[in-house]
Scaffold this motif. Structure first.
Motif, PDB file in Angstrom:
ATOM      1  N   ASN A 171       9.109  11.970  35.587  1.00 55.30           N
ATOM      2  CA  ASN A 171       9.193  12.504  36.940  1.00 55.30           C
ATOM      3  C   ASN A 171       7.825  12.902  37.469  1.00 55.30           C
ATOM      4  O   ASN A 171       7.485  12.633  38.623  1.00 55.30           O
ATOM      5  CB  ASN A 171      10.150  13.692  36.990  1.00 55.30           C
ATOM      6  N   GLU A 172       7.027  13.563  36.624  1.00 51.76           N
ATOM      7  CA  GLU A 172       5.682  13.967  37.044  1.00 51.76           C
ATOM      8  C   GLU A 172       4.836  12.745  37.388  1.00 51.76           C
ATOM      9  O   GLU A 172       4.161  12.705  38.425  1.00 51.76           O
ATOM     10  CB  GLU A 172       4.992  14.768  35.938  1.00 51.76           C
ATOM     11  N   LEU A 173       4.871  11.756  36.518  1.00 53.00           N
ATOM     12  CA  LEU A 173       4.067  10.557  36.728  1.00 53.00           C
ATOM     13  C   LEU A 173       4.549   9.784  37.951  1.00 53.00           C
ATOM     14  O   LEU A 173       3.741   9.313  38.767  1.00 53.00           O
ATOM     15  CB  LEU A 173       4.145   9.679  35.474  1.00 53.00           C
ATOM     16  N   TRP A 221      -4.770  -4.829  44.258  1.00 50.32           N
ATOM     17  CA  TRP A 221      -5.624  -3.654  44.110  1.00 50.32           C
ATOM     18  C   TRP A 221      -4.789  -2.384  43.932  1.00 50.32           C
ATOM     19  O   TRP A 221      -5.170  -1.463  43.215  1.00 50.32           O
ATOM     20  CB  TRP A 221      -6.546  -3.500  45.320  1.00 50.32           C
ATOM     21  N   GLU A 222      -3.658  -2.327  44.588  1.00 55.80           N
ATOM     22  CA  GLU A 222      -2.776  -1.174  44.436  1.00 55.80           C
ATOM     23  C   GLU A 222      -2.385  -0.987  42.976  1.00 55.80           C
ATOM     24  O   GLU A 222      -2.337   0.145  42.471  1.00 55.80           O
ATOM     25  CB  GLU A 222      -1.517  -1.338  45.298  1.00 55.80           C
ATOM     26  N   ASP A 223      -2.116  -2.074  42.282  1.00 58.33           N
ATOM     27  CA  ASP A 223      -1.759  -1.997  40.863  1.00 58.33           C
ATOM     28  C   ASP A 223      -2.916  -1.448  40.032  1.00 58.33           C
ATOM     29  O   ASP A 223      -2.712  -0.662  39.103  1.00 58.33           O
ATOM     30  CB  ASP A 223      -1.347  -3.375  40.338  1.00 58.33           C
ATOM     31  N   TYR A 224      -4.120  -1.876  40.360  1.00 55.75           N
ATOM     32  CA  TYR A 224      -5.301  -1.359  39.666  1.00 55.75           C
ATOM     33  C   TYR A 224      -5.427   0.146  39.877  1.00 55.75           C
ATOM     34  O   TYR A 224      -5.673   0.901  38.922  1.00 55.75           O
ATOM     35  CB  TYR A 224      -6.559  -2.076  40.170  1.00 55.75           C
ATOM     36  N   GLU A 277      11.027   4.392  27.926  1.00 57.54           N
ATOM     37  CA  GLU A 277      11.504   5.564  28.656  1.00 57.54           C
ATOM     38  C   GLU A 277      10.758   5.736  29.980  1.00 57.54           C
ATOM     39  O   GLU A 277      11.361   6.075  31.009  1.00 57.54           O
ATOM     40  CB  GLU A 277      11.331   6.823  27.804  1.00 57.54           C
ATOM     41  N   LEU A 278       9.453   5.472  29.967  1.00 58.94           N
ATOM     42  CA  LEU A 278       8.654   5.628  31.181  1.00 58.94           C
ATOM     43  C   LEU A 278       8.656   4.378  32.049  1.00 58.94           C
ATOM     44  O   LEU A 278       8.405   4.462  33.255  1.00 58.94           O
ATOM     45  CB  LEU A 278       7.209   5.987  30.823  1.00 58.94           C
ATOM     46  N   GLY A 279       8.899   3.221  31.448  1.00 56.13           N
ATOM     47  CA  GLY A 279       8.880   1.983  32.215  1.00 56.13           C
ATOM     48  C   GLY A 279       7.482   1.509  32.549  1.00 56.13           C
ATOM     49  O   GLY A 279       7.242   0.981  33.641  1.00 56.13           O
ATOM     50  N   ILE A 280       6.549   1.688  31.616  1.00 50.91           N
ATOM     51  CA  ILE A 280       5.181   1.236  31.838  1.00 50.91           C
ATOM     52  C   ILE A 280       4.709   0.381  30.664  1.00 50.91           C
ATOM     53  O   ILE A 280       5.151   0.549  29.534  1.00 50.91           O
ATOM     54  CB  ILE A 280       4.201   2.409  32.052  1.00 50.91           C
ATOM     55  N   ILE A 281       3.789  -0.523  30.980  1.00 47.39           N
ATOM     56  CA  ILE A 281       3.172  -1.404  29.993  1.00 47.39           C
ATOM     57  C   ILE A 281       1.714  -0.986  29.824  1.00 47.39           C
ATOM     58  O   ILE A 281       1.034  -0.634  30.796  1.00 47.39           O
ATOM     59  CB  ILE A 281       3.257  -2.871  30.456  1.00 47.39           C
ATOM     60  N   PHE A 318      -2.840  -0.434  32.538  1.00 50.56           N
ATOM     61  CA  PHE A 318      -1.437  -0.044  32.685  1.00 50.56           C
ATOM     62  C   PHE A 318      -0.776  -0.863  33.787  1.00 50.56           C
ATOM     63  O   PHE A 318      -1.393  -1.166  34.811  1.00 50.56           O
ATOM     64  CB  PHE A 318      -1.321   1.435  33.066  1.00 50.56           C
ATOM     65  N   TYR A 319       0.494  -1.191  33.561  1.00 46.73           N
ATOM     66  CA  TYR A 319       1.310  -1.827  34.589  1.00 46.73           C
ATOM     67  C   TYR A 319       2.622  -1.064  34.725  1.00 46.73           C
ATOM     68  O   TYR A 319       3.209  -0.632  33.733  1.00 46.73           O
ATOM     69  CB  TYR A 319       1.637  -3.282  34.222  1.00 46.73           C
ATOM     70  N   ILE A 320       3.071  -0.943  35.946  1.00 50.77           N
ATOM     71  CA  ILE A 320       4.360  -0.319  36.220  1.00 50.77           C
ATOM     72  C   ILE A 320       5.432  -1.410  36.294  1.00 50.77           C
ATOM     73  O   ILE A 320       5.239  -2.439  36.932  1.00 50.77           O
ATOM     74  CB  ILE A 320       4.303   0.449  37.557  1.00 50.77           C
TER      75      ILE A 320
END
Length: 211
Positions: free
Chosen positions: A5-7, A104-107, A176-180, A203-205
């Protein structure tokens, strides 16, 4: 403890990041622009070239161009960035052209996630510049001096203890976080006095991040 939630609130702009408010501001601006373009063009996604044009316009508007780098301070480079000496010896300057990211948004999201996980090695966005007709970000980061060799099994054990799942080679996923988290070879994770220092992260969302 890691908090999805914080992230997620940091990424969506519902909470201020501990470090890197300008990163968040630019990322949110690009997200809004891309959504507007898609809406106007009947859900056709914005291209990275279109996004970059809007980014350049925004850099002009907020006067966030970096004054330039001294070629004599060049240290080295990897696949995605060049490294330069900083006037303060405790830091280095890095440039990045976002080559590893679809947008760029992903970066910028990757920078925010890195700063959340590793505040002691946070990226401080200093501006942008154009070199060889390409757009680069310019970030400042603490310099880690060490000659120790990083054991990638130690990296793997550390990440798995913190909820990451090993996928292949040096790539991980946090279900759990859904990030790579990718590209964690021994030049991107340093070891000093037995402690790991994640100096360069990718990192990738994933869609699961927003669930």
């Amino acid at each position: 403890m890691l908090s999805k939630n914080e992230l997620r609130d940091i990424i969506t702009g519902n909470a201020k990041p501990g470090q890197g408010e300008i990163i968040q501001t630019i990322a949110l601006h690009l997200g809004r622009k891309k959504s507007t373009i898609s809406a106007l063009e009947n859900s056709q996604p914005c291209t990275k070239a279109e996004e970059e044009a809007h980014l350049i316009d925004f850099i002009d508007t907020i006067e966030f161009w970096h004054s330039g780098l001294d070629a004599g301070k060049y240290i080295g480079e990897g696949a995605e960035q060049k490294v330069f000496e900083h006037p303060e010896s405790d830091y280095v300057i890095k440039t990045n052209d976002s080559i590893f990211y679809p947008y760029w948004e992903d970066y910028l999201h990757s920078l925010l996630i890195h700063n959340y996980f590793f505040p002691h090695l946070a990226y401080d966005l200093m501006g942008f510049l154009i070199m060889d007709k390409k757009l680069f970000s310019v970030v400042k980061q603490a310099y880690v001096s060490t000659r120790e060799i990083t054991d990638l099994n130690h990296v793997k054990s550390f990440l798995m203890a913190n909820g990451f799942v090993h996928r292949k080679r040096n790539d991980y996923y946090h279900p759990e976080l859904g990030i790579i988290l990718e590209d964690l070879h021994d030049e991107n994770v340093l070891t000093k006095e037995g402690a790991l220092y994640f100096i360069d992260t990718v990192f990738y969302i994933t869609p699961d991040f927003y669930q």
